[in-house]
Motif scaffolding. Structure first.
Motif, mmCIF file in Angstrom:
data_model
loop_
_atom_site.group_PDB
_atom_site.id
_atom_site.type_symbol
_atom_site.label_atom_id
_atom_site.label_comp_id
_atom_site.label_asym_id
_atom_site.label_seq_id
_atom_site.Cartn_x
_atom_site.Cartn_y
_atom_site.Cartn_z
ATOM 1 N N CYS A 62 0.854 -1.196 0.000
ATOM 2 C CA CYS A 62 0.000 0.000 0.000
ATOM 3 C C CYS A 62 0.886 1.240 0.000
ATOM 4 O O CYS A 62 1.896 1.294 0.702
ATOM 5 N N TYR A 63 0.530 2.222 -0.807
ATOM 6 C CA TYR A 63 1.258 3.486 -0.808
ATOM 7 C C TYR A 63 0.256 4.630 -0.937
ATOM 8 O O TYR A 63 -0.821 4.469 -1.506
ATOM 9 N N ALA A 64 0.600 5.774 -0.362
ATOM 10 C CA ALA A 64 -0.322 6.904 -0.305
ATOM 11 C C ALA A 64 0.340 8.160 -0.862
ATOM 12 O O ALA A 64 1.085 8.841 -0.144
ATOM 13 N N PRO A 65 0.099 8.491 -2.146
ATOM 14 C CA PRO A 65 0.682 9.707 -2.724
ATOM 15 C C PRO A 65 0.335 10.973 -1.939
ATOM 16 O O PRO A 65 1.170 11.876 -1.816
ATOM 17 N N MET A 66 -0.878 11.040 -1.386
ATOM 18 C CA MET A 66 -1.274 12.252 -0.653
ATOM 19 C C MET A 66 -0.346 12.478 0.549
ATOM 20 O O MET A 66 0.072 13.606 0.826
ATOM 21 N N THR A 67 -0.013 11.406 1.261
ATOM 22 C CA THR A 67 0.896 11.522 2.402
ATOM 23 C C THR A 67 2.321 11.792 1.939
ATOM 24 O O THR A 67 3.028 12.642 2.488
ATOM 25 N N LEU A 68 2.733 11.078 0.895
ATOM 26 C CA LEU A 68 4.085 11.243 0.367
ATOM 27 C C LEU A 68 4.337 12.672 -0.087
ATOM 28 O O LEU A 68 5.393 13.257 0.196
ATOM 29 N N HIS A 69 3.353 13.262 -0.786
ATOM 30 C CA HIS A 69 3.519 14.613 -1.318
ATOM 31 C C HIS A 69 3.556 15.679 -0.226
ATOM 32 O O HIS A 69 3.932 16.818 -0.489
ATOM 33 N N ALA A 70 3.153 15.320 0.982
ATOM 34 C CA ALA A 70 3.124 16.293 2.079
ATOM 35 C C ALA A 70 4.360 16.199 2.973
ATOM 36 O O ALA A 70 4.485 16.971 3.928
ATOM 37 N N ARG A 71 5.252 15.287 2.687
ATOM 38 C CA ARG A 71 6.445 15.109 3.521
ATOM 39 C C ARG A 71 7.439 16.238 3.294
ATOM 40 O O ARG A 71 8.050 16.350 2.232
ATOM 41 N N ARG A 72 7.618 17.065 4.313
ATOM 42 C CA ARG A 72 8.498 18.226 4.193
ATOM 43 C C ARG A 72 9.966 17.831 3.995
ATOM 44 O O ARG A 72 10.737 18.585 3.396
ATOM 45 N N ASP A 73 10.343 16.648 4.480
ATOM 46 C CA ASP A 73 11.750 16.248 4.363
ATOM 47 C C ASP A 73 12.153 15.934 2.929
ATOM 48 O O ASP A 73 13.347 15.782 2.631
ATOM 49 N N LEU A 74 11.189 15.852 2.025
ATOM 50 C CA LEU A 74 11.500 15.561 0.622
ATOM 51 C C LEU A 74 11.684 16.829 -0.215
ATOM 52 O O LEU A 74 12.000 16.735 -1.399
ATOM 53 N N TYR A 75 11.477 17.981 0.400
ATOM 54 C CA TYR A 75 11.549 19.247 -0.334
ATOM 55 C C TYR A 75 12.707 20.105 0.171
ATOM 56 O O TYR A 75 13.185 19.931 1.301
ATOM 57 N N PRO A 76 13.143 21.083 -0.650
ATOM 58 C CA PRO A 76 14.130 22.053 -0.159
ATOM 59 C C PRO A 76 13.547 22.886 0.974
ATOM 60 O O PRO A 76 12.324 22.924 1.186
ATOM 61 N N ASN A 77 14.410 23.551 1.702
ATOM 62 C CA ASN A 77 13.944 24.430 2.771
ATOM 63 C C ASN A 77 13.134 25.584 2.188
ATOM 64 O O ASN A 77 13.390 26.040 1.075
ATOM 65 N N VAL A 78 12.170 26.060 2.960
ATOM 66 C CA VAL A 78 11.349 27.186 2.524
ATOM 67 C C VAL A 78 12.238 28.424 2.399
ATOM 68 O O VAL A 78 13.043 28.725 3.279
ATOM 69 N N SER A 79 12.095 29.125 1.265
ATOM 70 C CA SER A 79 12.898 30.321 1.020
ATOM 71 C C SER A 79 12.130 31.235 0.080
ATOM 72 O O SER A 79 10.970 30.971 -0.260
ATOM 73 N N GLU A 80 12.781 32.311 -0.361
ATOM 74 C CA GLU A 80 12.132 33.221 -1.307
ATOM 75 C C GLU A 80 11.839 32.526 -2.632
ATOM 76 O O GLU A 80 10.930 32.919 -3.358
ATOM 77 N N ASN A 81 12.615 31.512 -2.939
ATOM 78 C CA ASN A 81 12.461 30.825 -4.217
ATOM 79 C C ASN A 81 11.706 29.505 -4.116
ATOM 80 O O ASN A 81 11.460 28.862 -5.134
ATOM 81 N N PHE A 82 11.361 29.105 -2.881
ATOM 82 C CA PHE A 82 10.653 27.837 -2.722
ATOM 83 C C PHE A 82 9.620 27.971 -1.614
ATOM 84 O O PHE A 82 9.959 28.169 -0.447
ATOM 85 N N ALA A 83 8.338 27.841 -2.010
ATOM 86 C CA ALA A 83 7.243 28.049 -1.061
ATOM 87 C C ALA A 83 7.109 26.876 -0.095
ATOM 88 O O ALA A 83 7.662 25.790 -0.314
ATOM 89 N N ASP A 84 6.364 27.098 0.947
ATOM 90 C CA ASP A 84 6.022 26.037 1.900
ATOM 91 C C ASP A 84 5.321 24.918 1.144
ATOM 92 O O ASP A 84 4.355 25.165 0.407
ATOM 93 N N PRO A 85 5.758 23.667 1.265
ATOM 94 C CA PRO A 85 5.131 22.551 0.545
ATOM 95 C C PRO A 85 3.644 22.381 0.829
ATOM 96 O O PRO A 85 2.934 21.763 0.037
ATOM 97 N N ALA A 86 3.178 22.929 1.944
ATOM 98 C CA ALA A 86 1.769 22.817 2.271
ATOM 99 C C ALA A 86 0.925 23.802 1.465
ATOM 100 O O ALA A 86 -0.304 23.701 1.439
ATOM 101 N N GLN A 87 1.577 24.759 0.807
ATOM 102 C CA GLN A 87 0.855 25.780 0.056
ATOM 103 C C GLN A 87 0.777 25.423 -1.424
ATOM 104 O O GLN A 87 1.636 24.727 -1.956
ATOM 105 N N PHE A 88 -0.253 25.936 -2.078
ATOM 106 C CA PHE A 88 -0.418 25.766 -3.521
ATOM 107 C C PHE A 88 0.513 26.728 -4.237
ATOM 108 O O PHE A 88 0.383 27.943 -4.113
ATOM 109 N N SER A 89 1.503 26.195 -4.944
ATOM 110 C CA SER A 89 2.490 27.042 -5.595
ATOM 111 C C SER A 89 2.955 26.409 -6.907
ATOM 112 O O SER A 89 3.929 25.643 -6.918
ATOM 113 N N PRO A 90 2.322 26.715 -8.011
ATOM 114 C CA PRO A 90 2.758 26.182 -9.307
ATOM 115 C C PRO A 90 4.197 26.554 -9.641
ATOM 116 O O PRO A 90 4.882 25.833 -10.364
ATOM 117 N N GLU A 91 4.675 27.671 -9.062
ATOM 118 C CA GLU A 91 6.040 28.095 -9.338
ATOM 119 C C GLU A 91 7.063 27.107 -8.760
ATOM 120 O O GLU A 91 8.205 27.103 -9.183
#
Length: 208
Positions: free
Chosen positions: A179-208
């Protein structure tokens, strides 16, 4: 691996009437079968001449290139028709929901559409492919609201899943369910760069 469906009802399958289900399946088959026969009647050399730029080229033509088995074509066609309807509707609904509270993103998306298509033109395949911000918007929608939030696969053979961070591979035996859950996987902050001016909070909707 193969997708396993109706896991919860399988033990009771023989006790459930399938008459209504079979009637509905027949209705769908009666609808798609004429299209399949019409496509299979096209000579193979004519099929090969068709390209994606042709206005009459369809997914059905591509399937006929792959196989002449009407049952295989029927199964693939129905899978796309049924799975594509609900997932497309859900994705568009979530996209409008997210865009409704992001007027700046709506303006950027609207500007791209007007530039690529105009106010009255019908979008072409090439135009859709070249609208990057539109693609990013839909991808970001699927990241936050995946059309399949959770799925289950059944191993067809003994296999392994790769381990992480130096850990050994994970053994998976034939018949095991994973079993795997894309919704949970996509919300894991450890898989993203740190929040900065060039990278939004992963919890936010940001097409950029």
């Amino acid at each position: 691996m193969a997708t396993s469906s109706l896991l919860l009802t399988t033990p009771f399958d023989r006790l459930i009437s399938h008459a209504e289900y079979n009637r509905h399946i027949k209705t769908i088959e009666d609808f798609v079968t004429p299209f399949i026969h019409r496509t299979l009647a096209i000579p193979p050399d004519e099929l090969e001449k068709l390209t994606k730029s042709d206005t009459n080229f369809t997914f059905l033509h591509n399937l006929a290139r792959f196989t002449q088995d009407p049952k295989v074509i029927r199964d693939q066609l129905i899978a796309v028709l049924l799975a594509g309807r609900d997932t497309t509707a859900a994705t568009l609904s979530w996209a409008f929901y997210e865009l409704a509270v992001c007027p700046d993103k709506v303006e950027r998306l609207r500007a791209e559409v007007l530039e690529a298509v105009g106010r009255d033109e019908t979008p072409t395949y090439e135009a859709l492919k070249n609208m990057k911000y539109l693609r990013y918007t839909l991808q970001e929608t699927l990241r936050l609201h995946p059309a399949v939030p959770m799925n289950v696969k059944e191993a067809l053979n003994d296999t392994t899943l790769p381990g992480v961070n130096g850990m050994p591979d994970i053994g998976v035996c034939k018949g095991d369910f994973v079993c795997y859950a894309p919704m949970t996987l996509h919300a894991r902050r450890d898989l993203y760069p740190n929040v900065s001016e060039n990278f939004a909070d992963p919890a936010q909707f940001s097409p950029e």
